[in-house]
Enzyme design. Structure first.
Site, mmCIF file in Angstrom:
data_model
loop_
_atom_site.group_PDB
_atom_site.id
_atom_site.type_symbol
_atom_site.label_atom_id
_atom_site.label_comp_id
_atom_site.label_asym_id
_atom_site.label_seq_id
_atom_site.Cartn_x
_atom_site.Cartn_y
_atom_site.Cartn_z
ATOM 1 N N LYS A 132 57.058 54.460 32.255
ATOM 2 C CA LYS A 132 57.779 54.515 33.531
ATOM 3 C C LYS A 132 56.816 54.903 34.648
ATOM 4 O O LYS A 132 55.949 55.772 34.467
ATOM 5 C CB LYS A 132 58.899 55.555 33.428
ATOM 6 C CG LYS A 132 59.799 55.624 34.654
ATOM 7 C CD LYS A 132 60.841 56.740 34.511
ATOM 8 C CE LYS A 132 61.858 56.711 35.633
ATOM 9 N NZ LYS A 132 62.844 57.814 35.535
ATOM 10 N N SER B 143 67.595 56.058 36.053
ATOM 11 C CA SER B 143 66.546 55.470 36.851
ATOM 12 C C SER B 143 65.457 54.774 36.031
ATOM 13 O O SER B 143 64.688 53.993 36.593
ATOM 14 C CB SER B 143 65.911 56.550 37.737
ATOM 15 O OG SER B 143 65.260 57.528 36.947
ATOM 16 N N SER C 292 68.535 59.703 33.008
ATOM 17 C CA SER C 292 67.749 58.499 33.294
ATOM 18 C C SER C 292 67.066 57.846 32.108
ATOM 19 O O SER C 292 66.539 56.747 32.241
ATOM 20 C CB SER C 292 66.701 58.798 34.367
ATOM 21 O OG SER C 292 67.318 58.799 35.625
#
Ligand code: GLN
Length: 491
Positions: A79, A154, A178
């Site tokens: 990420k 997210s 997330s």
């Protein structure tokens, strides 16, 4: 054989046995990214040259008979919230556009030490703020089960990359859901470890008392293997716990679910939960009962305050953490400011998106003199009550189960104009975050639209091994399902 269809455990096993080359593995993934990622938006940066160089070195080391790490040959995406040395890291924000970190996050360094291959950086909601990956400053990510729908967020890009077989596994960060929620929306396993289990060093801070790094994978065994590699104390993070990493080896091939007491909170299966989600969760619980587990109705009475509490604590901490983005230290800098004050304000006005600004304002307000007692302090007290709910529940049960999200993946645009409706979707993931507990999302089938449903399992502090064992047992009962997106594209 298409190597991108293999699990991470299979990839590393075949690499080590000499049946599959690391270059072959990386090339297969790069080819898929090339063909498919324009439609998906999973990646913000692909590190083809470095990944291939790493693969060539691994192939040479294997040929020379050298010892190989436990993740050797595994193609892993990271990420963009997590810093990577020499590879542009933006956390999905214009304020960090073009920033190249001079160091690796500890979790990334540990992946590399274990001989994993980092293939690129994944798309996300700006600075971790969002539940749909539509709030990326660069592009939205699409759910590979249905491109018209969001992948969750997210860490949506990480979930898309793994579900669409563009990487064997990915790291995400989870502040209030997330990792778990995008895993749930994309039919993956996602683990948020106990707070302090994995070093936060190099995870760009959103809310420091909540943030944790963890894996998104296509199987429980894959998640365990990645978690084992990244967990453990780190001198760079004073909140990392002095505990050995939980291990894959502890999981074993067969798990006995008999005698297990599974608590199901009344608050987690109420009217706000989509009927299909409720049905799939009940079905998974019934399978546990068939194996001899006892399903116990419990109550977590402060659940209804969890979203409000979370959005006060998280925004308060974010308003402080984001002060570092001032145009001086890194990333974007406004052109031709009149003075220093204008340099700060213009840089931040240009660099942050509307959701991030909304949260900075919310958090600053909650911390301001005159309102601190009414909002921030009150939220901290309720946070303690939420933790006590869990403490009391764990006196009677081994594990808590319920839906990861009240709904499955929603259509793009459905919630972007109504931030509160987006926040409310986090209702079942934020409690475990506020309490610092380990939690995992496991796919348990699909709804009437064919969209994945996730079951969340929450364990007492530091019981990741137990959590993974039980998830593994349930996964074995339910079977694993692969996302068909792009399956026809040969490697
Ligand atoms: N959706 C939640 C938020 O926007 C959680 C995000 C996260 O875990 N980073 O804050």
């Amino acid at each position: 054989m298409d190597p991108t269809r293999l699990t991470l455990v299979e990839q590393t096993r075949l690499f080590k046995s000499g049946e599959l080359g690391a270059v072959e593995l990386v090339e297969a993934h790069l080819a898929r990214i090339d063909r498919l990622d324009d439609a998906l938006g999973a990646f913000l940066a692909v590190d083809a040259d470095a990944a291939l160089a790493c693969a060539r070195a691994l192939d040479a080391r294997r040929a020379a008979g050298e010892a190989l790490g436990r993740l050797a040959g595994a193609v892993i995406a990271v990420k963009d919230q997590i810093v990577t040395r020499g590879l542009v890291t933006t956390a999905g924000s214009k304020i960090l556009a073009g920033w190249v970190p001079p160091y690796d996050a500890t979790a990334v360094a540990r992946l590399r030490q274990a001989d994993a291959i980092v293939i690129g950086k994944t798309n996300q909601d700006e600075l971790g703020m969002g539940s749909s990956t539509e709030l990326s400053a660069f592009k939205p990510a699409k759910n590979p089960w249905d491109l018209a729908r969001v992948p969750g967020g997210s860490s949506g890009g990480s979930a898309v990359a793994v579900a669409a077989h563009l990487a064997a596994a990915a790291l995400g960060t989870d502040t209030g859901g997330s990792i778990r929620q995008p895993a749930s929306f994309c039919g993956l396993v996602g683990v948020k470890p106990t707070y302090g289990r994995v070093s936060r060093h190099g995870a760009i801070a959103y809310a420091s008392s909540l943030d944790q790094i963890g894996p998104l994978t296509r199987s429980v065994a894959d998640a365990a293997l990645v978690l084992e590699a990244i967990a453990g104390q780190d001198p760079h993070d004073q909140t990392s716990l002095p505990m050995p990493a939980p291990g894959l080896t502890a999981i074993g091939p067969h798990v006995d679910l008999g005698g297990l007491r599974v608590g199901v909170p009344d608050e987690y299966l109420g009217d706000g939960v989509a009927p299909d989600v409720r049905e799939r969760v009940r079905h998974a619980l019934a399978r546990l009962s068939d194996e001899g587990a006892t399903v116990v109705p419990i109550s977590l009475p402060h659940t209804r305050y969890a979203v409000a509490t979370y959005y006060l604590v998280a925004t308060a901490e974010a308003s402080s953490n984001l002060a570092r983005f001032d145009g001086i230290r890194y990333g974007h800098r406004a052109a031709a400011p009149a003075d220093l004050a204008e340099l700060f304000s213009k840089t931040r006005a240009e660099g942050f998106g509307p959701e991030v600004k909304r949260r900075i304002m919310l958090g600053t307000f909650a911390l301001s003199s005159g309102y601190y007692d009414a909002y921030y302090l009150q939220a901290q007290k309720v946070r303690t009550l939420i933790r006590r709910d869990f403490d009391q529940a764990f006196a009677a049960v081994d594990l808590i189960a319920g839906p990861t999200s009240p709904v499955t993946a929603w259509p793009h645009g459905e919630r972007t104009s109504d931030p509160l409706s987006m926040y409310l979707a986090d209702i079942f993931t934020v409690p475990a975050s506020l309490a610092g507990l380990p939690a995992l999302s496991l796919p348990v089938g699909r709804d009437a639209h064919g969209l994945p449903v996730g079951l969340q399992l929450v364990a007492p502090p530091l019981q990741e091994v137990r959590l993974l064992q039980i998830a593994h047992g349930l996964e074995t009962l339910l079977g694993r399902e692969s996302c068909p997106f792009g399956a026809e594209v040969a490697a």
